[in-house]
Write a protein that holds these residues in place. Sequence first.
Motif, PDB file in Angstrom:
ATOM      1  N   ASN A  96     120.586 114.191 -24.890  1.00  0.00           N
ATOM      2  CA  ASN A  96     121.479 113.257 -24.197  1.00  0.00           C
ATOM      3  C   ASN A  96     121.335 111.822 -24.711  1.00  0.00           C
ATOM      4  O   ASN A  96     121.407 110.865 -23.946  1.00  0.00           O
ATOM      5  CB  ASN A  96     121.229 113.322 -22.681  1.00  0.00           C
ATOM      6  CG  ASN A  96     121.921 114.517 -22.069  1.00  0.00           C
ATOM      7  OD1 ASN A  96     123.129 114.653 -22.190  1.00  0.00           O
ATOM      8  ND2 ASN A  96     121.153 115.397 -21.452  1.00  0.00           N
ATOM      9  N   VAL A  97     121.159 111.685 -26.021  1.00  0.00           N
ATOM     10  CA  VAL A  97     121.108 110.351 -26.628  1.00  0.00           C
ATOM     11  C   VAL A  97     122.494 109.721 -26.565  1.00  0.00           C
ATOM     12  O   VAL A  97     123.485 110.339 -26.927  1.00  0.00           O
ATOM     13  CB  VAL A  97     120.616 110.419 -28.084  1.00  0.00           C
ATOM     14  CG1 VAL A  97     120.797 109.082 -28.795  1.00  0.00           C
ATOM     15  CG2 VAL A  97     119.161 110.864 -28.147  1.00  0.00           C
ATOM     16  N   VAL A  98     122.552 108.503 -26.086  1.00  0.00           N
ATOM     17  CA  VAL A  98     123.786 107.723 -26.075  1.00  0.00           C
ATOM     18  C   VAL A  98     123.849 106.845 -27.320  1.00  0.00           C
ATOM     19  O   VAL A  98     124.900 106.678 -27.926  1.00  0.00           O
ATOM     20  CB  VAL A  98     123.861 106.848 -24.794  1.00  0.00           C
ATOM     21  CG1 VAL A  98     125.051 105.912 -24.829  1.00  0.00           C
ATOM     22  CG2 VAL A  98     123.891 107.742 -23.560  1.00  0.00           C
ATOM     23  N   ALA A  99     122.687 106.295 -27.703  1.00  0.00           N
ATOM     24  CA  ALA A  99     122.618 105.441 -28.891  1.00  0.00           C
ATOM     25  C   ALA A  99     121.193 105.405 -29.419  1.00  0.00           C
ATOM     26  O   ALA A  99     120.230 105.430 -28.647  1.00  0.00           O
ATOM     27  CB  ALA A  99     123.076 104.021 -28.559  1.00  0.00           C
ATOM     28  N   TRP A 100     121.082 105.366 -30.744  1.00  0.00           N
ATOM     29  CA  TRP A 100     119.803 105.120 -31.393  1.00  0.00           C
ATOM     30  C   TRP A 100     119.721 103.616 -31.576  1.00  0.00           C
ATOM     31  O   TRP A 100     120.640 102.995 -32.111  1.00  0.00           O
ATOM     32  CB  TRP A 100     119.751 105.853 -32.733  1.00  0.00           C
ATOM     33  CG  TRP A 100     118.497 105.622 -33.508  1.00  0.00           C
ATOM     34  CD1 TRP A 100     117.220 105.903 -33.117  1.00  0.00           C
ATOM     35  CD2 TRP A 100     118.390 105.087 -34.822  1.00  0.00           C
ATOM     36  NE1 TRP A 100     116.329 105.578 -34.108  1.00  0.00           N
ATOM     37  CE2 TRP A 100     117.028 105.064 -35.172  1.00  0.00           C
ATOM     38  CE3 TRP A 100     119.311 104.610 -35.741  1.00  0.00           C
ATOM     39  CZ2 TRP A 100     116.558 104.598 -36.397  1.00  0.00           C
ATOM     40  CZ3 TRP A 100     118.847 104.148 -36.962  1.00  0.00           C
ATOM     41  CH2 TRP A 100     117.489 104.151 -37.286  1.00  0.00           C
ATOM     42  N   ILE A 137     116.115 103.578 -21.352  1.00  0.00           N
ATOM     43  CA  ILE A 137     115.624 103.352 -22.714  1.00  0.00           C
ATOM     44  C   ILE A 137     114.264 104.020 -22.869  1.00  0.00           C
ATOM     45  O   ILE A 137     113.375 103.844 -22.032  1.00  0.00           O
ATOM     46  CB  ILE A 137     115.476 101.841 -23.019  1.00  0.00           C
ATOM     47  CG1 ILE A 137     116.767 101.076 -22.724  1.00  0.00           C
ATOM     48  CG2 ILE A 137     114.981 101.624 -24.452  1.00  0.00           C
ATOM     49  CD1 ILE A 137     117.929 101.415 -23.597  1.00  0.00           C
ATOM     50  N   TRP A 138     114.110 104.770 -23.953  1.00  0.00           N
ATOM     51  CA  TRP A 138     112.807 105.278 -24.357  1.00  0.00           C
ATOM     52  C   TRP A 138     112.427 104.593 -25.659  1.00  0.00           C
ATOM     53  O   TRP A 138     113.240 104.509 -26.583  1.00  0.00           O
ATOM     54  CB  TRP A 138     112.830 106.764 -24.664  1.00  0.00           C
ATOM     55  CG  TRP A 138     112.970 107.707 -23.526  1.00  0.00           C
ATOM     56  CD1 TRP A 138     112.680 107.497 -22.212  1.00  0.00           C
ATOM     57  CD2 TRP A 138     113.428 109.059 -23.616  1.00  0.00           C
ATOM     58  NE1 TRP A 138     112.921 108.624 -21.479  1.00  0.00           N
ATOM     59  CE2 TRP A 138     113.380 109.598 -22.317  1.00  0.00           C
ATOM     60  CE3 TRP A 138     113.863 109.863 -24.664  1.00  0.00           C
ATOM     61  CZ2 TRP A 138     113.755 110.914 -22.043  1.00  0.00           C
ATOM     62  CZ3 TRP A 138     114.241 111.167 -24.393  1.00  0.00           C
ATOM     63  CH2 TRP A 138     114.191 111.679 -23.105  1.00  0.00           C
ATOM     64  N   THR A 139     111.204 104.127 -25.752  1.00  0.00           N
ATOM     65  CA  THR A 139     110.608 103.742 -27.030  1.00  0.00           C
ATOM     66  C   THR A 139     109.492 104.748 -27.282  1.00  0.00           C
ATOM     67  O   THR A 139     108.598 104.916 -26.444  1.00  0.00           O
ATOM     68  CB  THR A 139     110.068 102.309 -27.009  1.00  0.00           C
ATOM     69  OG1 THR A 139     111.160 101.421 -26.744  1.00  0.00           O
ATOM     70  CG2 THR A 139     109.426 101.940 -28.341  1.00  0.00           C
ATOM     71  N   PHE A 159     115.631 104.638 -28.164  1.00  0.00           N
ATOM     72  CA  PHE A 159     116.846 105.381 -27.890  1.00  0.00           C
ATOM     73  C   PHE A 159     117.374 105.030 -26.511  1.00  0.00           C
ATOM     74  O   PHE A 159     116.598 104.821 -25.580  1.00  0.00           O
ATOM     75  CB  PHE A 159     116.572 106.900 -27.891  1.00  0.00           C
ATOM     76  CG  PHE A 159     115.944 107.411 -29.150  1.00  0.00           C
ATOM     77  CD1 PHE A 159     116.741 107.894 -30.168  1.00  0.00           C
ATOM     78  CD2 PHE A 159     114.571 107.397 -29.313  1.00  0.00           C
ATOM     79  CE1 PHE A 159     116.171 108.372 -31.339  1.00  0.00           C
ATOM     80  CE2 PHE A 159     113.989 107.864 -30.470  1.00  0.00           C
ATOM     81  CZ  PHE A 159     114.788 108.357 -31.500  1.00  0.00           C
ATOM     82  N   MET A 160     118.698 104.998 -26.370  1.00  0.00           N
ATOM     83  CA  MET A 160     119.350 104.901 -25.074  1.00  0.00           C
ATOM     84  C   MET A 160     119.690 106.332 -24.673  1.00  0.00           C
ATOM     85  O   MET A 160     120.331 107.059 -25.438  1.00  0.00           O
ATOM     86  CB  MET A 160     120.605 104.042 -25.154  1.00  0.00           C
ATOM     87  CG  MET A 160     121.261 103.809 -23.810  1.00  0.00           C
ATOM     88  SD  MET A 160     122.717 102.716 -23.980  1.00  0.00           S
ATOM     89  CE  MET A 160     121.919 101.180 -24.418  1.00  0.00           C
ATOM     90  N   ILE A 161     119.252 106.748 -23.472  1.00  0.00           N
ATOM     91  CA  ILE A 161     119.365 108.127 -23.017  1.00  0.00           C
ATOM     92  C   ILE A 161     120.123 108.184 -21.694  1.00  0.00           C
ATOM     93  O   ILE A 161     119.891 107.370 -20.806  1.00  0.00           O
ATOM     94  CB  ILE A 161     117.949 108.750 -22.806  1.00  0.00           C
ATOM     95  CG1 ILE A 161     117.066 108.552 -24.041  1.00  0.00           C
ATOM     96  CG2 ILE A 161     118.041 110.200 -22.394  1.00  0.00           C
ATOM     97  CD1 ILE A 161     117.465 109.348 -25.237  1.00  0.00           C
TER      98      ILE A 161
END
Length: 164
Positions: A96-100, A137-139, A159-161
């Motif tokens: 479910n990544v929205v953006a890297w 956001i995950w780092t 990543f934006m999830i």
Amino acid sequence: MYGNDPESAGVATSAPKGRPDHHWEDLIEGDLIHSAGMTITDAHLVQWAGLTGDLVSLHLDETYAAQTQFGQRIAHGPLTLSLGLGLMTQTGYFSNVVAWLGLDSVRAVAPVFIGDTIHVEARVATARESKKLGVGIWTIDYTVLKQDGTVVMTFSSSFMIKRK
């Protein structure tokens, strides 16, 4: 049969099975994720060189590479980084990544040779809510290792999830 669980009774369910559907809430700071491994072949180096135009002799010319400090051809650093990202993607946590959002602190620590098997151990450094509704956001701090435990590369990626 254990309770009312159809799967424990050997009965198929109608729900399709596939890759896990993970969201931002499924990982918290400190979680550790391990990837599967991949053995690096000559084909990886040749295909990467052709795809990217990175035709450096250290990666493609056995005679040249034999005269370097490594004594043999080595994998391209960006190839190792890309495989590290790809191996983590296969864990299912990135469905479910929205953006890297990018990379930080990339370090090539040791060479990767043809025949080495690499895998990733990654730790969630940050799991924070975003100002945007419906995402977090995950780092992730990545450590790419060889089969003998040697660290070959480290980096962080954000990543934006999607949230549940």
